[in-house]
Motif scaffolding. Structure first.
Motif, mmCIF file in Angstrom:
data_model
loop_
_atom_site.group_PDB
_atom_site.id
_atom_site.type_symbol
_atom_site.label_atom_id
_atom_site.label_comp_id
_atom_site.label_asym_id
_atom_site.label_seq_id
_atom_site.Cartn_x
_atom_site.Cartn_y
_atom_site.Cartn_z
ATOM 1 N N ILE A 52 10.951 9.348 -9.581
ATOM 2 C CA ILE A 52 10.058 10.425 -9.152
ATOM 3 C C ILE A 52 10.489 10.917 -7.773
ATOM 4 C CG2 ILE A 52 7.655 11.087 -8.731
ATOM 5 C CD1 ILE A 52 8.258 10.140 -11.638
ATOM 6 N N PRO A 53 10.803 12.187 -7.647
ATOM 7 C CA PRO A 53 11.229 12.684 -6.330
ATOM 8 C C PRO A 53 10.052 12.798 -5.370
ATOM 9 C CG PRO A 53 11.008 14.516 -7.861
ATOM 10 C CD PRO A 53 10.735 13.256 -8.653
ATOM 11 N N ARG A 54 10.375 12.788 -4.100
ATOM 12 C CA ARG A 54 9.342 13.127 -3.121
ATOM 13 C C ARG A 54 9.029 14.613 -3.303
ATOM 14 N NH1 ARG A 54 7.139 10.802 1.189
ATOM 15 N NH2 ARG A 54 8.366 8.906 1.274
ATOM 16 N N SER A 55 7.758 14.935 -3.423
ATOM 17 C CA SER A 55 7.394 16.318 -3.738
ATOM 18 C C SER A 55 6.075 16.683 -3.081
ATOM 19 C CB SER A 55 7.280 16.457 -5.261
ATOM 20 O OG SER A 55 6.260 17.366 -5.623
ATOM 21 N N VAL A 56 6.092 17.787 -2.383
ATOM 22 C CA VAL A 56 4.868 18.241 -1.717
ATOM 23 C C VAL A 56 3.778 18.520 -2.749
ATOM 24 C CG1 VAL A 56 3.878 20.051 -0.270
ATOM 25 C CG2 VAL A 56 6.163 19.194 0.194
ATOM 26 N N GLY A 108 0.821 -1.218 0.000
ATOM 27 C CA GLY A 108 0.000 0.000 0.000
ATOM 28 C C GLY A 108 0.850 1.263 0.000
ATOM 29 N N GLY A 109 0.324 2.310 -0.582
ATOM 30 C CA GLY A 109 0.933 3.631 -0.484
ATOM 31 C C GLY A 109 2.276 3.800 -1.155
ATOM 32 N N VAL A 110 2.546 3.041 -2.204
ATOM 33 C CA VAL A 110 3.852 3.146 -2.871
ATOM 34 C C VAL A 110 3.824 4.107 -4.059
ATOM 35 C CG1 VAL A 110 4.575 0.835 -2.175
ATOM 36 C CG2 VAL A 110 3.407 1.149 -4.371
ATOM 37 N N GLY A 111 2.633 4.640 -4.371
ATOM 38 C CA GLY A 111 2.544 5.593 -5.485
ATOM 39 C C GLY A 111 1.859 5.030 -6.727
ATOM 40 N N LYS A 112 1.080 3.977 -6.586
ATOM 41 C CA LYS A 112 0.377 3.406 -7.760
ATOM 42 C C LYS A 112 -0.580 4.433 -8.373
ATOM 43 C CE LYS A 112 -1.300 -0.057 -5.256
ATOM 44 N NZ LYS A 112 -0.460 0.026 -4.057
ATOM 45 N N THR A 113 -1.446 4.983 -7.525
ATOM 46 C CA THR A 113 -2.461 5.900 -8.040
ATOM 47 C C THR A 113 -1.817 7.182 -8.558
ATOM 48 O OG1 THR A 113 -4.011 5.002 -6.444
ATOM 49 C CG2 THR A 113 -4.554 7.145 -7.389
ATOM 50 N N THR A 114 -0.875 7.702 -7.795
ATOM 51 C CA THR A 114 -0.181 8.921 -8.208
ATOM 52 C C THR A 114 0.486 8.718 -9.561
ATOM 53 O OG1 THR A 114 0.211 9.341 -5.866
ATOM 54 C CG2 THR A 114 1.523 10.606 -7.417
ATOM 55 N N THR A 115 1.128 7.559 -9.708
ATOM 56 C CA THR A 115 1.795 7.246 -10.968
ATOM 57 C C THR A 115 0.780 7.093 -12.099
ATOM 58 O OG1 THR A 115 3.658 6.233 -9.839
ATOM 59 C CG2 THR A 115 3.210 5.459 -12.079
HETATM 60 N N1 LIG Z 1 6.401 11.518 -5.235
HETATM 61 C C1 LIG Z 1 5.640 11.750 -4.181
HETATM 62 N N2 LIG Z 1 5.959 12.731 -3.316
HETATM 63 C C2 LIG Z 1 5.186 12.978 -2.206
HETATM 64 N N3 LIG Z 1 4.096 12.308 -1.908
HETATM 65 C C3 LIG Z 1 3.726 11.318 -2.732
HETATM 66 C C4 LIG Z 1 4.462 10.988 -3.912
HETATM 67 N N4 LIG Z 1 3.860 9.959 -4.538
HETATM 68 C C5 LIG Z 1 2.787 9.658 -3.790
HETATM 69 N N5 LIG Z 1 2.703 10.464 -2.718
HETATM 70 C C6 LIG Z 1 1.694 10.436 -1.652
HETATM 71 O O1 LIG Z 1 1.821 9.192 -0.983
HETATM 72 C C7 LIG Z 1 0.547 8.678 -0.657
HETATM 73 C C8 LIG Z 1 0.380 7.315 -1.326
HETATM 74 O O2 LIG Z 1 0.409 7.488 -2.727
HETATM 75 P P1 LIG Z 1 -0.619 6.720 -3.664
HETATM 76 O O3 LIG Z 1 -2.010 6.907 -3.179
HETATM 77 O O4 LIG Z 1 -0.314 7.088 -5.060
HETATM 78 O O5 LIG Z 1 -0.149 5.232 -3.380
HETATM 79 P P2 LIG Z 1 -0.917 3.892 -3.749
HETATM 80 O O6 LIG Z 1 0.113 2.867 -3.987
HETATM 81 O O7 LIG Z 1 -1.897 4.141 -4.851
HETATM 82 O O8 LIG Z 1 -1.702 3.616 -2.399
HETATM 83 P P3 LIG Z 1 -2.804 2.467 -2.167
HETATM 84 O O9 LIG Z 1 -2.024 1.213 -2.029
HETATM 85 O O10 LIG Z 1 -3.512 2.876 -0.912
HETATM 86 O O11 LIG Z 1 -3.713 2.467 -3.364
HETATM 87 C C9 LIG Z 1 -0.463 9.707 -1.144
HETATM 88 O O12 LIG Z 1 -0.796 10.543 -0.075
HETATM 89 C C10 LIG Z 1 0.281 10.477 -2.191
HETATM 90 O O13 LIG Z 1 -0.187 11.809 -2.337
#
Ligand SMILES: Nc1ncnc2c1ncn2[C@@H]1O[C@H](COP(=O)(O)OP(=O)(O)OP(=O)(O)O)[C@@H](O)[C@H]1O
Ligand SMILES: [Mg+2]
Length: 343
Positions: free
Chosen positions: A276-280, A74-81
């Motif tokens: 992808i950098p960590r970015s606010v 969970g929370g590794v950036g799947k949706t963001t990506t």
């Molecule tokens: N590059 C980034 N820099 C800062 N915050 C990030 C970055 N990528 C993702 N986040 C944040 O980290 C959190 C998890 O990201 P995201 O929802 O994309 O993960 P996920 O793998 O889709 O999570 P889940 O497993 O719950 O579906 C979110 O709050 C998102 O805004």
């Protein structure tokens, strides 16, 4: 076959800057002021250049590329990506559909798509065989970008699907019946390896795994790779891991570069050069119903996703021309296309 599958612009090297692990100083660089001869000014120039190139377009795939964005962690950036790559590709002229396959509906939220309980959604497609075309909505901010939203109903689908006919291939069938032309379909998976994820793996050809540059980053990946093998063996012989993307890279920490190195050693050429950098700004964008690409196009996060999208688009073309090196990566009828190329 598409006739417009050519390289729309010269294949230049990705612009240097906030893209590789060495660019650690970009971690906290955000919106950029007007150009001057300072590091920030130069970064602003890169932003302008990167976005200026948007008009040039990117190579478009001959067939729709279906990419499954998966990692059961969970929370590794799947949706963001998913949403930011999709927006980047659309920005370059591609037609892109995001399928939100996570009951959390985060991709729908990030794209500003209404997904309250009454909205026709991917649940109706999977469980009630509703045509995909009836649930797809255009994303208002980005031309060429569409979304099949997820509602909370989807949480029940894992269980409802169990007793259904062809339960693993319901998404695949829906996509096959969808007649709108698309260059990419990106499927945002939930953080689990249940039937929803299996539906995605059966429907797609490429798996894109975002890996967070953190301790334990690789833990659990074995299970995902095993599932990919199982699905390839039994249900979808085209399936392969085509792309690994390092996310939330914090160049100030030694740990991040160690993880990146480990991932590159382990996976090799599947790993995108861009990380992808960590970015606010990236984390803020969803609360405005936006991707970072529209929310703050000059930020390091937006630039990195734009560059990652370029790599992905050009890799699709490289597959076409370099069958020896990239034999495992490609579309079903690449053989046919290559034969044509060679004549
Ligand atoms: N590059 C980034 N820099 C800062 N915050 C990030 C970055 N990528 C993702 N986040 C944040 O980290 C959190 C998890 O990201 P995201 O929802 O994309 O993960 P996920 O793998 O889709 O999570 P889940 O497993 O719950 O579906 C979110 O709050 C998102 O805004
Ligand atoms: Mg998610």
């Amino acid at each position: 076959m598409r006739s417009d599958a050519n390289i729309a612009g010269p294949m230049t090297d990705p612009v240097p800057g906030p893209r590789t692990e060495s660019a650690g100083e970009d971690v906290s660089r955000e919106t950029l002021p007007p150009m001057d001869d300072t590091p920030i000014g130069r970064a602003a120039q890169l932003a302008v250049e990167a976005l200026g190139r948007a008009g040039e377009g990117l190579p478009r795939p001959e067939q729709t590329r279906i990419m499954v964005v998966a990692n059961q962690k969970g929370g590794v950036g799947k949706t963001t990506t998913t949403v930011n790559l999709a927006a980047s590709l659309a920005l370059h002229g591609a037609r892109v559909l995001v399928i939100d396959l996570d009951p959390q509906g985060n991709a729908s939220t990030a794209l500003g798509i209404d997904h309250h309980a009454d909205v026709p959604s991917i649940y109706d497609v999977l469980v009630d065989s509703r045509p995909l075309s009836e649930v797809v909505q255009p994303v208002l901010d980005v031309e060429g970008l569409f979304c099949a939203p997820a509602t909370i109903d989807l949480a029940g689908a894992e269980i409802e699907l169990v007793s259904m006919v062809a339960r693993e291939s319901r998404l695949q069938r829906a996509i096959q019946a969808y007649e709108q032309p698309l260059d990419y379909i990106l499927i945002d998976c939930p953080p689990s390896l249940g039937l929803l994820s299996v539906n995605a793996l059966v429907a797609g050809a490429e798996v894109l795994i975002p890996i967070q540059c953190e301790y334990y980053a690789l833990e659990g990946l074995g299970q995902l790779l095993k599932n990919v093998d199982l699905v390839r063996g039994h249900l979808n012989q085209t399936l392969h891991v085509s792309t690994i993307l390092l996310t939330m890279y914090d160049g100030r920490t030694r740990l991040a570069s160690q993880v990146a190195e480990e991932v590159r050693t382990h996976f090799g050429k599947e790993v995108l050069r861009t990380s992808i950098p960590r970015s606010v700004r990236i984390s803020e964008a969803p609360s405005y119903g936006q991707t970072v690409i529209t929310y703050d196009p000059g930020s390091s996060g937006a630039l990195s996703y734009i560059e990652a999208a370029r790599e992905i688009a050009f890799r699709g073309v490289a597959v076409h021309y370099e069958p020896q090196q990239h034999g495992r990566v490609g579309h079903q009828n690449n053989q046919h296309s290559m034969a044509e190329e060679l004549q």
